[in-house]
Design an enzyme around this catalytic site. Structure first.
Site, mmCIF file in Angstrom:
data_model
loop_
_atom_site.group_PDB
_atom_site.id
_atom_site.type_symbol
_atom_site.label_atom_id
_atom_site.label_comp_id
_atom_site.label_asym_id
_atom_site.label_seq_id
_atom_site.Cartn_x
_atom_site.Cartn_y
_atom_site.Cartn_z
ATOM 1 N N GLY A 123 42.539 44.966 40.260
ATOM 2 C CA GLY A 123 42.212 43.627 39.774
ATOM 3 C C GLY A 123 40.806 43.239 40.182
ATOM 4 O O GLY A 123 40.309 43.657 41.230
ATOM 5 N N THR A 124 40.166 42.426 39.338
ATOM 6 C CA THR A 124 38.792 41.978 39.608
ATOM 7 C C THR A 124 38.429 40.919 38.580
ATOM 8 O O THR A 124 39.197 40.636 37.652
ATOM 9 C CB THR A 124 37.814 43.168 39.517
ATOM 10 N N THR A 125 37.247 40.351 38.721
ATOM 11 C CA THR A 125 36.667 39.488 37.689
ATOM 12 C C THR A 125 35.165 39.723 37.655
ATOM 13 O O THR A 125 34.487 39.573 38.677
ATOM 14 C CB THR A 125 36.941 37.997 37.965
ATOM 15 N N LYS A 169 30.339 45.197 43.192
ATOM 16 C CA LYS A 169 30.824 45.636 41.884
ATOM 17 C C LYS A 169 29.725 45.675 40.828
ATOM 18 O O LYS A 169 30.014 45.728 39.630
ATOM 19 C CB LYS A 169 31.973 44.731 41.427
#
Length: 289
Positions: free
Chosen positions: A81-83, A114
């Protein structure tokens, strides 16, 4: 090194620069050898002559299926998961990402970067598998550098994203997990492309990836204009990632923000989302009064 070895090493470096691949050495470095050169195009990628070796007869998807589907009591849950967020505006491209690296329910790191700094005029973002994103975008950085050495000019953003898309197409169905945005500035101005592990390649003014992207899109859509000032763009991107960290359990840590300008990218800020929470809460309370 001996003169013979130096000559052989120079030959190897020259062949790599000129695009020759897969040359076999039957004996030692300074001995008699037979060269088998694959004079294919440098920018062809695949299991046959690509950068990632796959054992003959092995299908990675079939190999992982018994473990990912829970056969024989074994279950590997490939969760992540990430944004990440990027949008173009009048003064370039803004890139903002969170920094939480998760492995299922385990928080592996709260300070993962990231954003892959490909070169001074290109940035790539990471979402999906960190290993896949880092490997392929570093490989892209190598190809961009070779392009500049051969052509005496920087590669365009469109061409760089196309290279990454070609790599993903060659390994489609082999279990890669990657959703990346390639951002940069070239002769045509600012560029923004989305590339994923299926080989999908899209050009646009705004993209957000990861499980928190719906929250980021909601914030950006409410305040996005192409004629934003630089400070307005910074604040909008920062708020979008903050709200994603507030609502999505797999997003958190810090907000890392970059600005791609005509003279190259700069790192704007690294903000702790905990501090941003209290800052925005205080602003909201002051407005209510």
């Amino acid at each position: 090194f001996s003169a013979c070895m130096r000559k052989r090493l120079l030959d190897m470096a020259l062949m790599d620069l000129c695009g020759f691949q897969d040359w076999n050495q039957d004996e030692f470095l300074c001995g008699t050898r037979k060269q088998v050169l694959d004079k294919g195009h440098e920018f062809t990628f695949g299991a046959r002559n690509g950068e990632l070796s796959v054992p003959v007869g092995l299908d990675p998807v079939e190999f992982l299926k018994p473990y990912s589907e829970g056969e024989e009591g074994v279950r590997i849950k490939l969760q992540h998961g990430t944004t990440t967020l990027a949008f173009k505006f009048e003064h370039g491209v803004i890139v903002a990402v969170d920094s939480r690296a998760s492995a299922g329910n385990y928080l592996a790191s709260v300070d993962a970067n990231k954003v892959i700094e490909i070169n001074p005029y290109l940035l790539g973002t990471m979402s999906g598998s960190a290993a896949d994103c880092q490997y392929w975008e570093r490989l892209l950085a190598k190809q961009c550098r070779l392009y500049k050495l051969r052509n005496k000019q920087r590669i365009s953003v469109s061409a760089a994203s196309k290279l990454l898309g070609n790599m993903m197409c060659e390994y489609r169905g082999m279990g890669l997990s990657m959703g990346s945005m390639i951002c940069g500035w070239d002769k045509k101005g600012p560029g923004l492309y989305y590339v994923d592990d299926n080989g999908t390649r899209l050009s646009g003014n705004m993209f957000s990836t990861g499980c928190g992207n719906c929250y980021a899109y909601g914030v950006v859509d409410s305040g996005y204009r192409y004629d934003l000032t630089v400070e307005e763009a910074y604040d909008l991107a920062r708020r979008a990632i903050y709200h994603a960290t507030h609502r999505d359990a797999y997003t958190g840590g810090f907000v890392n923000m970059y600005h791609m300008r005509e003279d190259g990218w700069i790192k704007v800020s690294k903000d702790n989302v905990g501090e941003l929470h209290y800052k925005y809460a205080a602003e909201k309370q002051n407005l209510a009064q």
